[in-house]
Write a protein that holds these residues in place. Sequence first.
Motif, mmCIF file in Angstrom:
data_model
loop_
_atom_site.group_PDB
_atom_site.id
_atom_site.type_symbol
_atom_site.label_atom_id
_atom_site.label_comp_id
_atom_site.label_asym_id
_atom_site.label_seq_id
_atom_site.Cartn_x
_atom_site.Cartn_y
_atom_site.Cartn_z
ATOM 1 N N LEU A 159 0.826 -1.204 0.000
ATOM 2 C CA LEU A 159 0.000 0.000 0.000
ATOM 3 C C LEU A 159 0.865 1.260 0.000
ATOM 4 N N ALA A 160 1.951 1.220 0.779
ATOM 5 C CA ALA A 160 2.852 2.379 0.852
ATOM 6 C C ALA A 160 3.463 2.692 -0.508
ATOM 7 N N ALA A 161 3.690 1.644 -1.299
ATOM 8 C CA ALA A 161 4.251 1.844 -2.646
ATOM 9 C C ALA A 161 3.304 2.656 -3.523
ATOM 10 N N LYS A 162 2.025 2.672 -3.144
ATOM 11 C CA LYS A 162 1.021 3.460 -3.878
ATOM 12 C C LYS A 162 0.664 4.753 -3.134
ATOM 13 N N GLY A 163 1.432 5.064 -2.102
ATOM 14 C CA GLY A 163 1.224 6.311 -1.376
ATOM 15 C C GLY A 163 0.163 6.252 -0.292
ATOM 16 N N LEU A 164 -0.239 5.048 0.090
ATOM 17 C CA LEU A 164 -1.279 4.890 1.111
ATOM 18 C C LEU A 164 -0.672 4.324 2.394
ATOM 19 N N THR A 165 -0.795 5.068 3.469
ATOM 20 C CA THR A 165 -0.228 4.651 4.759
ATOM 21 C C THR A 165 -1.326 4.088 5.655
ATOM 22 N N VAL A 166 -1.067 2.918 6.254
ATOM 23 C CA VAL A 166 -1.997 2.337 7.235
ATOM 24 C C VAL A 166 -1.260 2.120 8.546
ATOM 25 N N ASP A 167 -1.981 2.317 9.652
ATOM 26 C CA ASP A 167 -1.346 2.159 10.970
ATOM 27 C C ASP A 167 -1.630 0.772 11.544
ATOM 28 N N ASP A 168 -1.119 0.535 12.745
ATOM 29 C CA ASP A 168 -1.245 -0.792 13.360
ATOM 30 C C ASP A 168 -2.701 -1.184 13.580
ATOM 31 N N ARG A 169 -3.528 -0.218 13.964
ATOM 32 C CA ARG A 169 -4.948 -0.531 14.203
ATOM 33 C C ARG A 169 -5.619 -0.970 12.898
ATOM 34 N N GLN A 170 -5.335 -0.268 11.838
ATOM 35 C CA GLN A 170 -5.930 -0.626 10.544
ATOM 36 C C GLN A 170 -5.450 -2.008 10.084
ATOM 37 N N LEU A 171 -4.187 -2.300 10.296
ATOM 38 C CA LEU A 171 -3.661 -3.620 9.928
ATOM 39 C C LEU A 171 -4.325 -4.713 10.750
ATOM 40 N N GLU A 172 -4.600 -4.415 12.020
ATOM 41 C CA GLU A 172 -5.287 -5.396 12.867
ATOM 42 C C GLU A 172 -6.736 -5.579 12.411
ATOM 43 N N GLN A 173 -7.361 -4.503 11.938
ATOM 44 C CA GLN A 173 -8.723 -4.618 11.397
ATOM 45 C C GLN A 173 -8.737 -5.528 10.166
ATOM 46 N N PHE A 174 -7.764 -5.381 9.295
ATOM 47 C CA PHE A 174 -7.665 -6.276 8.136
ATOM 48 C C PHE A 174 -7.459 -7.717 8.582
ATOM 49 N N ASN A 175 -6.625 -7.909 9.594
ATOM 50 C CA ASN A 175 -6.351 -9.254 10.106
ATOM 51 C C ASN A 175 -7.620 -9.903 10.650
ATOM 52 N N ARG A 176 -8.385 -9.129 11.408
ATOM 53 C CA ARG A 176 -9.627 -9.654 11.984
ATOM 54 C C ARG A 176 -10.659 -9.922 10.888
ATOM 55 N N TYR A 177 -10.706 -9.052 9.905
ATOM 56 C CA TYR A 177 -11.603 -9.232 8.757
ATOM 57 C C TYR A 177 -11.296 -10.566 8.071
ATOM 58 N N PHE A 178 -10.021 -10.826 7.853
ATOM 59 C CA PHE A 178 -9.615 -12.086 7.235
ATOM 60 C C PHE A 178 -10.083 -13.283 8.072
ATOM 61 N N GLN A 179 -9.886 -13.215 9.389
ATOM 62 C CA GLN A 179 -10.301 -14.308 10.278
ATOM 63 C C GLN A 179 -11.802 -14.550 10.191
ATOM 64 N N LEU A 180 -12.573 -13.461 10.226
ATOM 65 C CA LEU A 180 -14.038 -13.592 10.170
ATOM 66 C C LEU A 180 -14.490 -14.146 8.820
ATOM 67 N N LEU A 181 -13.837 -13.712 7.759
ATOM 68 C CA LEU A 181 -14.178 -14.203 6.418
ATOM 69 C C LEU A 181 -14.005 -15.720 6.343
ATOM 70 N N VAL A 182 -12.893 -16.216 6.867
ATOM 71 C CA VAL A 182 -12.613 -17.660 6.839
ATOM 72 C C VAL A 182 -13.596 -18.418 7.736
ATOM 73 N N GLU A 183 -13.851 -17.877 8.936
ATOM 74 C CA GLU A 183 -14.776 -18.529 9.883
ATOM 75 C C GLU A 183 -16.179 -18.654 9.289
ATOM 76 N N TRP A 184 -16.707 -17.552 8.812
ATOM 77 C CA TRP A 184 -18.077 -17.544 8.289
ATOM 78 C C TRP A 184 -18.183 -18.305 6.971
ATOM 79 N N ASN A 185 -17.090 -18.352 6.231
ATOM 80 C CA ASN A 185 -17.105 -19.031 4.942
ATOM 81 C C ASN A 185 -17.310 -20.539 5.098
#
Length: 238
Positions: free
Chosen positions: A10-36
């Motif tokens: 993302l940074a290579a495209k000029g978009l910065t994400v912080d630790d909280r946002q990265l954790e949100q993506f991580n949790r999103y991934f977990q929920l996607l797999v669980e519900w799937n």
Amino acid sequence: MNNDSFAALLAAKGLTVDDRQLEQFNRYFQLLVEWNERMNLTGITERDAVYEKHFYDSVALSFVTDMSATSSLADIGSGAGFPSLPLKICFPHLKVTIVDSLNKRIQFLQHVAAELGLEGVTCVHGRAEDIARQKEHRDRYDLVTARAVARLAALNELCLPFARTGGLFAAMKGTDPAEELEEAGRSLRELKGKVRRIVPMQLPLEQSERHVILIDKLAATPRAYPRKAGTPVKQPLL
């Protein structure tokens, strides 16, 4: 793909994400797999693939549109929340409305938004043709998105009614959409849309092709549209 490598892409495209946002993506991934495991959300469940083909691919819309100038977004036929929820994670100021016809998916999306602490996310259960007739959604949104939902001639009728005059509809496609664009001329005229540009892109690792069709909404939606549920896909304006 770990947090650092995703953040670097993302940074290579000029978009910065912080630790909280990265954790949100991580949790999103977990929920996607669980519900799937109990409902069909995606055929892609391997972490690297989810991060590239769903998360990065969704956020890539921000590389070609000005999210800082966008306050409201409607995601039509969102499925498992793409592209709207990854965009919401990266741009918390967005007010997001997700429309999907399957109530199970709406329940999943509401759960994800609550688990991730995403405020300003409204999930609407219904057919796009019906919801677009409602005053609170018709001709209202700065940006309307749809990712891999239908061919463009049908998609214009499903999505353009949600965009405000002067707003933007971004149709997210895979391979070269030239043929779809050719057959979509009438629907663009009828729905008051005009193609601004077609942006070709590639996923960073897999290198597969993507195209974003950016369509300006020139005027309010004519009263005749959208037609009744099911008609735009079965009988597109050709």
